[in-house]
Design a protein around this motif. Structure first.
Motif, PDB file in Angstrom:
ATOM      1  N   ARG A 183      55.343  31.657 101.232  1.00 51.77           N
ATOM      2  CA  ARG A 183      54.828  31.118  99.975  1.00 51.77           C
ATOM      3  C   ARG A 183      53.308  31.213  99.978  1.00 51.77           C
ATOM      4  O   ARG A 183      52.672  31.126 101.017  1.00 51.77           O
ATOM      5  CB  ARG A 183      55.262  29.672  99.801  1.00 51.77           C
ATOM      6  CG  ARG A 183      56.747  29.543  99.605  1.00 51.77           C
ATOM      7  CD  ARG A 183      57.121  28.083  99.412  1.00 51.77           C
ATOM      8  NE  ARG A 183      58.516  27.973  99.082  1.00 51.77           N
ATOM      9  CZ  ARG A 183      58.965  27.757  97.845  1.00 51.77           C
ATOM     10  NH1 ARG A 183      58.113  27.627  96.852  1.00 51.77           N
ATOM     11  NH2 ARG A 183      60.246  27.676  97.605  1.00 51.77           N
ATOM     12  N   SER A 184      52.754  31.352  98.798  1.00 48.50           N
ATOM     13  CA  SER A 184      51.296  31.417  98.675  1.00 48.50           C
ATOM     14  C   SER A 184      50.823  30.303  97.757  1.00 48.50           C
ATOM     15  O   SER A 184      51.563  29.826  96.897  1.00 48.50           O
ATOM     16  CB  SER A 184      50.872  32.786  98.118  1.00 48.50           C
ATOM     17  OG  SER A 184      51.442  32.978  96.841  1.00 48.50           O
ATOM     18  N   ILE A 185      49.587  29.901  97.939  1.00 48.24           N
ATOM     19  CA  ILE A 185      49.012  28.832  97.117  1.00 48.24           C
ATOM     20  C   ILE A 185      48.242  29.466  95.968  1.00 48.24           C
ATOM     21  O   ILE A 185      47.369  30.305  96.168  1.00 48.24           O
ATOM     22  CB  ILE A 185      48.089  27.933  97.954  1.00 48.24           C
ATOM     23  CG1 ILE A 185      48.897  27.259  99.053  1.00 48.24           C
ATOM     24  CG2 ILE A 185      47.399  26.912  97.076  1.00 48.24           C
ATOM     25  CD1 ILE A 185      48.077  26.427  99.996  1.00 48.24           C
ATOM     26  N   GLU A 186      48.587  29.063  94.766  1.00 50.02           N
ATOM     27  CA  GLU A 186      47.927  29.574  93.581  1.00 50.02           C
ATOM     28  C   GLU A 186      46.551  28.919  93.504  1.00 50.02           C
ATOM     29  O   GLU A 186      46.439  27.692  93.551  1.00 50.02           O
ATOM     30  CB  GLU A 186      48.792  29.236  92.359  1.00 50.02           C
ATOM     31  CG  GLU A 186      48.447  29.982  91.105  1.00 50.02           C
ATOM     32  CD  GLU A 186      47.517  29.180  90.243  1.00 50.02           C
ATOM     33  OE1 GLU A 186      46.654  29.796  89.626  1.00 50.02           O
ATOM     34  OE2 GLU A 186      47.629  27.964  90.206  1.00 50.02           O
ATOM     35  N   PRO A 187      45.466  29.713  93.427  1.00 48.96           N
ATOM     36  CA  PRO A 187      44.125  29.131  93.574  1.00 48.96           C
ATOM     37  C   PRO A 187      43.695  28.212  92.435  1.00 48.96           C
ATOM     38  O   PRO A 187      42.960  27.254  92.670  1.00 48.96           O
ATOM     39  CB  PRO A 187      43.212  30.355  93.664  1.00 48.96           C
ATOM     40  CG  PRO A 187      43.991  31.494  93.147  1.00 48.96           C
ATOM     41  CD  PRO A 187      45.429  31.155  93.288  1.00 48.96           C
ATOM     42  N   LEU A 188      44.119  28.448  91.216  1.00 49.97           N
ATOM     43  CA  LEU A 188      43.628  27.648  90.099  1.00 49.97           C
ATOM     44  C   LEU A 188      44.230  26.247  90.091  1.00 49.97           C
ATOM     45  O   LEU A 188      43.515  25.245  90.037  1.00 49.97           O
ATOM     46  CB  LEU A 188      43.922  28.362  88.776  1.00 49.97           C
ATOM     47  CG  LEU A 188      43.451  27.635  87.517  1.00 49.97           C
ATOM     48  CD1 LEU A 188      41.933  27.490  87.538  1.00 49.97           C
ATOM     49  CD2 LEU A 188      43.895  28.364  86.278  1.00 49.97           C
TER      50      LEU A 188
END
Length: 103
Positions: free
Chosen positions: A33-38
């Motif tokens: 999983r990746s963290i959405e930056p906004l």
């Protein structure tokens, strides 16, 4: 893409043994999983994580995985702990109770 076949554990909000839960087939994640930056939400591009199949028996789940050609692993459920002793509220007020009353 591997699949995990397991028996779902009972909900923590259930007090009794209840009915047997069905067997589940869940795909293992292929990408982390990746963290959405906004917004800071976690996301994944792996659509197979959303698939959760249920079967009545372990044999049905294994047969499905073999028919589709998906490598799988079976996780057997842990054996139940020793049978719990049934305790009722009225046991607190028995006349032959062992121990002191606190109320």
């Amino acid at each position: 893409m591997t699949a995990r076949i397991f028996r779902q554990s009972p909900s923590v909000t259930q007090s009794g043994p209840g009915s047997d839960k069905p067997w589940r087939l869940v795909f293992d994640p292929e990408t982390p999983r990746s963290i959405e930056p906004l917004m800071g939400w976690t996301s994944s591009g792996d659509m197979k994580q959303q698939i959760r199949l249920r079967f009545e028996t372990k044999e049905e789940a294994v047969a499905y995985a073999e028919r589709v050609g998906v490598p799988y692993r079976v996780e057997e459920p842990r054996p139940d702990r020793a049978a719990r002793r049934t305790v009722s509220y009225s046991d607190n007020f028995r006349t032959n109770r062992i121990g002191l009353w606190t109320h």
